[in-house]
Design an enzyme around this catalytic site. Structure first.
Site, PDB file in Angstrom:
ATOM      1  N   SER A   1       0.869  -1.180   0.000  1.00  0.00           N
ATOM      2  CA  SER A   1       0.000   0.000   0.000  1.00  0.00           C
ATOM      3  C   SER A   1       0.901   1.223   0.000  1.00  0.00           C
ATOM      4  CB  SER A   1      -0.846  -0.005   1.279  1.00  0.00           C
ATOM      5  OG  SER A   1      -1.535   1.220   1.431  1.00  0.00           O
TER       6      SER A   1
ATOM      7  N   TYR B   1      -2.187  -1.460  10.839  1.00  0.00           N
ATOM      8  CA  TYR B   1      -2.203  -1.665   9.388  1.00  0.00           C
ATOM      9  C   TYR B   1      -0.850  -1.258   8.801  1.00  0.00           C
ATOM     10  CZ  TYR B   1      -3.697  -1.239   4.488  1.00  0.00           C
ATOM     11  OH  TYR B   1      -3.808  -1.376   3.116  1.00  0.00           O
TER      12      TYR B   1
HETATM   13  N1  LIG Z   1      -8.785  -0.407  -1.251  1.00  0.00           N
HETATM   14  C1  LIG Z   1      -7.767   0.367  -0.962  1.00  0.00           C
HETATM   15  O1  LIG Z   1      -7.887   1.585  -0.875  1.00  0.00           O
HETATM   16  C2  LIG Z   1      -6.396  -0.246  -0.770  1.00  0.00           C
HETATM   17  C3  LIG Z   1      -5.306   0.621  -0.802  1.00  0.00           C
HETATM   18  C4  LIG Z   1      -4.027   0.078  -0.649  1.00  0.00           C
HETATM   19  C5  LIG Z   1      -3.874  -1.279  -0.474  1.00  0.00           C
HETATM   20  N2  LIG Z   1      -4.958  -2.096  -0.447  1.00  0.00           N
HETATM   21  C6  LIG Z   1      -4.722  -3.531  -0.277  1.00  0.00           C
HETATM   22  O2  LIG Z   1      -5.271  -4.220  -1.387  1.00  0.00           O
HETATM   23  C7  LIG Z   1      -5.523  -5.578  -1.013  1.00  0.00           C
HETATM   24  C8  LIG Z   1      -6.882  -5.981  -1.541  1.00  0.00           C
HETATM   25  O3  LIG Z   1      -7.880  -5.209  -0.939  1.00  0.00           O
HETATM   26  P1  LIG Z   1      -9.116  -4.626  -1.748  1.00  0.00           P
HETATM   27  O4  LIG Z   1      -8.989  -3.156  -1.796  1.00  0.00           O
HETATM   28  O5  LIG Z   1      -9.304  -5.378  -3.011  1.00  0.00           O
HETATM   29  O6  LIG Z   1     -10.312  -4.906  -0.723  1.00  0.00           O
HETATM   30  P2  LIG Z   1     -11.465  -6.014  -0.716  1.00  0.00           P
HETATM   31  O7  LIG Z   1     -12.332  -5.841  -1.918  1.00  0.00           O
HETATM   32  O8  LIG Z   1     -12.046  -5.908   0.621  1.00  0.00           O
HETATM   33  O9  LIG Z   1     -10.677  -7.398  -0.878  1.00  0.00           O
HETATM   34  C9  LIG Z   1      -9.957  -7.967   0.185  1.00  0.00           C
HETATM   35  C10 LIG Z   1      -9.795  -9.431  -0.101  1.00  0.00           C
HETATM   36  O10 LIG Z   1      -8.975 -10.034   0.940  1.00  0.00           O
HETATM   37  C11 LIG Z   1      -9.663 -11.189   1.358  1.00  0.00           C
HETATM   38  N3  LIG Z   1      -9.312 -11.596   2.716  1.00  0.00           N
HETATM   39  C12 LIG Z   1      -9.421 -10.929   3.887  1.00  0.00           C
HETATM   40  N4  LIG Z   1      -9.010 -11.704   4.904  1.00  0.00           N
HETATM   41  C13 LIG Z   1      -8.619 -12.890   4.370  1.00  0.00           C
HETATM   42  C14 LIG Z   1      -8.087 -14.091   4.893  1.00  0.00           C
HETATM   43  N5  LIG Z   1      -7.878 -14.261   6.211  1.00  0.00           N
HETATM   44  N6  LIG Z   1      -7.787 -15.104   4.030  1.00  0.00           N
HETATM   45  C15 LIG Z   1      -7.998 -14.966   2.705  1.00  0.00           C
HETATM   46  N7  LIG Z   1      -8.519 -13.854   2.155  1.00  0.00           N
HETATM   47  C16 LIG Z   1      -8.814 -12.832   2.974  1.00  0.00           C
HETATM   48  C17 LIG Z   1     -11.133 -10.876   1.223  1.00  0.00           C
HETATM   49  O11 LIG Z   1     -11.840 -12.082   1.223  1.00  0.00           O
HETATM   50  P3  LIG Z   1     -13.358 -12.268   1.748  1.00  0.00           P
HETATM   51  O12 LIG Z   1     -14.211 -11.971   0.546  1.00  0.00           O
HETATM   52  O13 LIG Z   1     -13.419 -13.680   2.192  1.00  0.00           O
HETATM   53  O14 LIG Z   1     -13.558 -11.284   2.864  1.00  0.00           O
HETATM   54  C18 LIG Z   1     -11.116 -10.171  -0.120  1.00  0.00           C
HETATM   55  O15 LIG Z   1     -11.083 -11.091  -1.174  1.00  0.00           O
HETATM   56  C19 LIG Z   1      -5.378  -5.625   0.510  1.00  0.00           C
HETATM   57  O16 LIG Z   1      -4.132  -6.214   0.835  1.00  0.00           O
HETATM   58  C20 LIG Z   1      -5.400  -4.164   0.922  1.00  0.00           C
HETATM   59  O17 LIG Z   1      -4.677  -3.935   2.100  1.00  0.00           O
HETATM   60  C21 LIG Z   1      -6.222  -1.607  -0.594  1.00  0.00           C
END
Ligand SMILES: NC(=O)c1ccc[n+]([C@@H]2O[C@H](COP(=O)([O-])OP(=O)(O)OC[C@H]3O[C@@H](n4cnc5c(N)ncnc54)[C@H](OP(=O)(O)O)[C@@H]3O)[C@@H](O)[C@H]2O)c1
Length: 267
Positions: A131, A144
């Site tokens: 991130s 985080y």
């Molecule tokens: N959105 C942002 O602004 C942002 C910015 C920077 C970085 N990120 C990073 O991007 C990555 C993806 O996030 P996203 O934005 O795509 O959000 P998201 O749509 O909430 O996706 C998160 C994913 O992680 C999965 N997950 C959570 N806990 C888990 C576990 N214990 N085992 C396996 N899977 C798990 C969720 O699965 P379930 O469907 O089972 O809950 C979901 O598929 C994350 O690492 C996040 O920190 C996001």
């Protein structure tokens, strides 16, 4: 045909990446906690769903083994994660442990399970979603940030360790992504003493999110990292993240962080 193994492929960036690689003619092993609930990816040819909760050590071993038995794997995309936001003293120990287990230990364990396979093959690439929060910090995101800064430092060290075996490791560091993350995937704590700070943070984050990327845009950066053949470590992804990181590098840590704090919380 190349193959990518993805964690957290049920939504957001993980799912967008699965779809992009599928469209580009890759085999995709899309892992998620509840594959039985997945409807969109399950119908796609050359997409295999496997169960994986990255906090479950035994399941990591068995799912990685199963994936390797299915055929060659070229890229492992460590993406599963969520945000724990709030003042540290508002969290119980389970919340803190779960955040570290998912975002940091999950990546370390999944990677470790694949290393012997990649090392013997003398090729392979790990990419982790970190991130912009792994390169700069916001208020009220301490745990985080510990996970994402942890991943950046861990990846830098791992590159030294793995490159001599022909194995590569990279980070993709996105700014805001319009996914479930902010609303669905946040675990937040609160305490009245921090209410003003929390409100100021969320007001600012909402404004900053107007500049956020789509999951599809960040998936393109994952694809670039997977296919450009470079040993480059870090891919800062999204216009917002690039601007912030550039500012930090130009101003230096102290000037940047003082100004950034004021922007969120006032003087
Ligand atoms: N959105 C942002 O602004 C942002 C910015 C920077 C970085 N990120 C990073 O991007 C990555 C993806 O996030 P996203 O934005 O795509 O959000 P998201 O749509 O909430 O996706 C998160 C994913 O992680 C999965 N997950 C959570 N806990 C888990 C576990 N214990 N085992 C396996 N899977 C798990 C969720 O699965 P379930 O469907 O089972 O809950 C979901 O598929 C994350 O690492 C996040 O920190 C996001």
């Amino acid at each position: 045909m190349k193959t990518i193994f993805i964690t957290g492929a049920s939504s957001g960036l993980g799912k967008a990446t699965a779809k992009l690689f599928h469209n580009q003619g890759w085999n995709v092993i899309a892992t998620m906690r509840n594959p039985e609930k997945e409807e969109e990816l399950s119908g796609l040819k050359n997409v295999t769903l496997l169960p994986l909760d990255v906090t479950n050590y035994d399941q990591i071993q068995s799912t990685v083994q199963k994936a390797i038995e299915l055929g060659d794997i070229d890229v492992v995309f460590n993406n599963a994660g969520y945000g724990l936001i709030g003042p540290l003293e508002s969290f119980n120990d389970d919340q803190i442990t779960k955040q570290l287990n998912t975002n940091l230990l999950g990546v370390i364990r999944v990677t470790n399970a694949f290393i012997p396979y990649f090392r013997e093959r003398k090729s392979g690439l790990f990419i982790s979603t970190t991130s912009i929060g792994g390169l700069i910090s916001f208020p009220l995101g301490s745990v985080y940030h510990a996970t994402k800064w942890g991943l950046e430092g861990w990846s830098e060290s791992m590159a030294y360790e793995l490159n001599p075996f022909g194995v590569n490791i990279k980070t993709v560091s996105p700014g805001g992504i319009k996914t479930e993350f902010l609303h669905g995937s946040l675990d937040s704590g609160s305490k009245p003493e921090y209410e003003a700070m929390t409100n100021a943070l969320f007001a600012n984050v909402d404004t900053m999110f107007e500049m956020a990327s789509t999951a599809e845009q960040i998936a393109e950066v994952v694809f670039e990292a997977a296919t450009d053949g470079k040993t480059k470590l870090r891919y800062v992804a999204g216009e917002d993240a690039k601007a912030l990181y550039q500012q930090r590098l130009e101003q230096g840590d102290e000037v940047f962080r003082t100004a950034f704090g004021k922007q969120f919380l006032g003087a």
